[in-house]
Design a protein around this motif. Structure first.
Motif, short mmCIF file in Angstrom:
data_model
loop_
_atom_site.label_atom_id
_atom_site.label_comp_id
_atom_site.label_asym_id
_atom_site.label_seq_id
_atom_site.Cartn_x
_atom_site.Cartn_y
_atom_site.Cartn_z
N LEU A 138 -30.93 0.43 -37.99
CA LEU A 138 -30.49 -0.54 -38.99
C LEU A 138 -29.04 -0.21 -39.34
N MET A 139 -28.20 -1.23 -39.44
CA MET A 139 -26.78 -1.02 -39.72
C MET A 139 -26.50 -1.34 -41.18
N ASN A 140 -25.75 -0.45 -41.82
CA ASN A 140 -25.33 -0.66 -43.20
C ASN A 140 -23.98 -1.36 -43.21
N LEU A 141 -23.82 -2.33 -44.07
CA LEU A 141 -22.56 -3.06 -44.15
C LEU A 141 -21.47 -2.21 -44.77
N PRO A 142 -20.23 -2.34 -44.29
CA PRO A 142 -19.12 -1.63 -44.94
C PRO A 142 -18.84 -2.27 -46.29
N GLN A 143 -19.07 -1.54 -47.35
CA GLN A 143 -18.94 -2.12 -48.68
C GLN A 143 -18.64 -1.01 -49.68
N THR A 144 -18.34 -1.43 -50.90
CA THR A 144 -18.00 -0.48 -51.96
C THR A 144 -19.19 -0.17 -52.85
N MET A 145 -20.30 -0.89 -52.68
CA MET A 145 -21.48 -0.65 -53.51
C MET A 145 -22.09 0.71 -53.19
N LYS A 146 -22.64 1.35 -54.20
CA LYS A 146 -23.23 2.67 -54.02
C LYS A 146 -24.56 2.59 -53.29
N ILE A 147 -25.29 1.49 -53.48
CA ILE A 147 -26.59 1.35 -52.83
C ILE A 147 -26.40 0.73 -51.45
N PRO A 148 -26.78 1.41 -50.36
CA PRO A 148 -26.57 0.87 -49.02
C PRO A 148 -27.47 -0.33 -48.74
N THR A 149 -26.99 -1.21 -47.90
CA THR A 149 -27.75 -2.39 -47.49
C THR A 149 -27.93 -2.34 -45.99
N TYR A 150 -29.09 -1.92 -45.53
CA TYR A 150 -29.35 -1.78 -44.11
C TYR A 150 -29.96 -3.07 -43.56
N LEU A 151 -29.43 -3.51 -42.42
CA LEU A 151 -29.88 -4.75 -41.82
C LEU A 151 -30.32 -4.52 -40.38
N THR A 152 -31.34 -5.28 -39.97
CA THR A 152 -31.75 -5.27 -38.58
C THR A 152 -30.74 -6.08 -37.75
N GLU A 153 -30.92 -6.05 -36.44
CA GLU A 153 -30.03 -6.81 -35.56
C GLU A 153 -30.05 -8.30 -35.92
N GLU A 154 -31.24 -8.86 -36.11
CA GLU A 154 -31.35 -10.28 -36.44
C GLU A 154 -30.70 -10.60 -37.78
N ASP A 155 -30.99 -9.78 -38.78
CA ASP A 155 -30.43 -10.03 -40.11
C ASP A 155 -28.92 -9.82 -40.14
N TYR A 156 -28.42 -8.91 -39.32
CA TYR A 156 -26.97 -8.70 -39.28
C TYR A 156 -26.27 -9.93 -38.71
N ALA A 157 -26.87 -10.55 -37.68
CA ALA A 157 -26.31 -11.77 -37.13
C ALA A 157 -26.35 -12.89 -38.17
N LYS A 158 -27.45 -12.98 -38.92
CA LYS A 158 -27.54 -14.00 -39.98
C LYS A 158 -26.52 -13.73 -41.07
N HIS A 159 -26.26 -12.46 -41.36
CA HIS A 159 -25.25 -12.10 -42.35
C HIS A 159 -23.86 -12.59 -41.93
N LEU A 160 -23.51 -12.37 -40.66
CA LEU A 160 -22.20 -12.81 -40.17
C LEU A 160 -22.09 -14.33 -40.22
N LEU A 161 -23.14 -15.02 -39.85
CA LEU A 161 -23.12 -16.48 -39.90
C LEU A 161 -23.06 -16.99 -41.33
N GLY A 162 -23.66 -16.24 -42.25
CA GLY A 162 -23.60 -16.62 -43.66
C GLY A 162 -22.20 -16.50 -44.23
N ASN A 163 -21.36 -15.67 -43.62
CA ASN A 163 -19.98 -15.51 -44.06
C ASN A 163 -19.02 -16.43 -43.31
N SER A 164 -19.53 -17.25 -42.40
CA SER A 164 -18.68 -18.12 -41.60
C SER A 164 -18.59 -19.52 -42.21
N TYR A 165 -18.00 -20.43 -41.46
CA TYR A 165 -17.82 -21.80 -41.92
C TYR A 165 -18.37 -22.76 -40.89
N SER A 166 -18.70 -23.96 -41.34
CA SER A 166 -19.15 -25.01 -40.44
C SER A 166 -17.96 -25.56 -39.66
N ILE A 167 -18.00 -25.44 -38.34
CA ILE A 167 -16.90 -25.91 -37.50
C ILE A 167 -16.65 -27.40 -37.67
#
Length: 221
Positions: A138-167
Motif C-alpha cells: 500500500l502506498m502512502n500519499l506524500p502529504q503534511t498530515m501526521k496520520i498516513p493514508t495508505y492506498l491500494t493500487e486501484e485506490d491510488y489510481a482513483k485518487h489521481l483521477l480524482g485530482n484531475s479534470y474532465s478533458i
C-alpha cells in the motif's frame, strides 16, 4: 456534460451490463443524470452518491465506477492512468520480493529501477499488508498530515483521477480562446499522442481497455 467537446466521448463509459439508475425510470423517454465530482480523498473514492446499477432478475445491484470507467468519463484514453500506476506498484512489489527472498536485510527499493528511487525520499511510504497466502503493498500519499493514508493500487489510481479534470469540459472552456488568439505549433512538443477516438455507440470501458492493451502489446513487440 453537453457540448461539442462531448462528441469525443463514447456513447457509454460503463462496462457491459451496467447502467445508470435513471435508465430504469419508467415514464421518462430520456433522463439526464448528473454525477458528483470524482473525489481524491480516501474516504470519498467510492462515494455512494455516485453509483451505477446492474439488474439481476428483479434486483438492482449497485456498484462503484471502476478505474477504466472513470478514465473514459473524464475523457482520457483507456488505461492512461491505470497502466502507469500498475507499472509503479508492480515494480515495487517485485523489488520487495527480490529483497525478501534473495537479499534479506538489504534496502528493498534499491532493487527497483532507478526511476522509482525517488519514491523513497519524497514523502512516499509503503506499508506491507499481508493477506492469506499472498501480500500487497500500500502506498502512502506524500502529504503534511501526521496520520498516513495508505492506498491500494486501484485506490491510488482513483485518487489521481480524482485530482484531475474532465478533458471535454476543459476543451469546452478553452475553445473560445481560439477565436481570440492565433494558433501556434511548438516544434519541440510531441503532438502525436494516441488519444482514443470513438466512432461507435457500443464502446464500453472493457472494450476500450482491451484495445489499449493490444496497442501496448504491438508497441513493445
Amino acid at each position: 456534460f453537453q457540448g461539442p467537446a462531448a462528441d469525443s466521448l463514447p456513447e457509454t463509459c460503463l462496462e457491459e451490463g451496467w447502467s445508470m439508475p435513471g435508465d430504469f425510470c419508467d415514464g421518462y423517454e430520456m433522463v439526464f443524470e448528473k454525477a458528483n465530482t470524482f473525489m481524491a480523498s480516501k474516504g470519498r473514492l467510492n462515494d455512494d452518491r455516485m453509483l451505477k446499477v446492474q439488474k439481476k432478475d428483479d434486483l438492482f445491484l449497485p456498484g462503484h465506477f471502476t478505474v477504466n470507467e472513470r478514465e473514459l468519463l473524464l475523457g482520457f484514453p483507456a488505461e492512461y492512468v491505470s497502466a502507469a500506476v500498475e507499472d509503479v506498484f508492480g515494480a515495487c512489489r517485485k523489488a520487495f520480493l527480490d529483497t525478501l527472498y534473495f537479499q534479506h536485510g538489504a534496502r528493498w527499493m534499491k532493487n527497483a529501477d532507478v526511476k522509482y528511487h525517488h519514491l523513497s525520499g519524497e514523502g512516499y511510504q509503503f506499508q506491507i499488508k499481508p493477506f492469506p497466502r499472498c501480500f500487497d503493498l500500500l502506498m502512502n500519499l506524500p502529504q503534511t498530515m501526521k496520520i498516513p493514508t495508505y492506498l491500494t493500487e486501484e485506490d491510488y489510481a482513483k485518487h489521481l483521477l480524482g485530482n484531475s479534470y474532465s478533458i471535454p469540459v476543459v476543451e469546452h472552456l478553452l475553445q473560445p480562446l481560439t477565436q481570440i488568439y492565433a494558433s501556434r505549433v511548438y516544434p519541440a512538443y510531441n503532438y502525436d499522442f494516441p488519444w482514443t477516438k470513438t466512432t461507435t455507440t457500443t464502446t464500453t470501458a472493457a472494450a476500450a481497455a482491451a484495445a489499449a492493451r493490444a496497442r501496448h502489446k504491438d508497441e513493445t513487440q
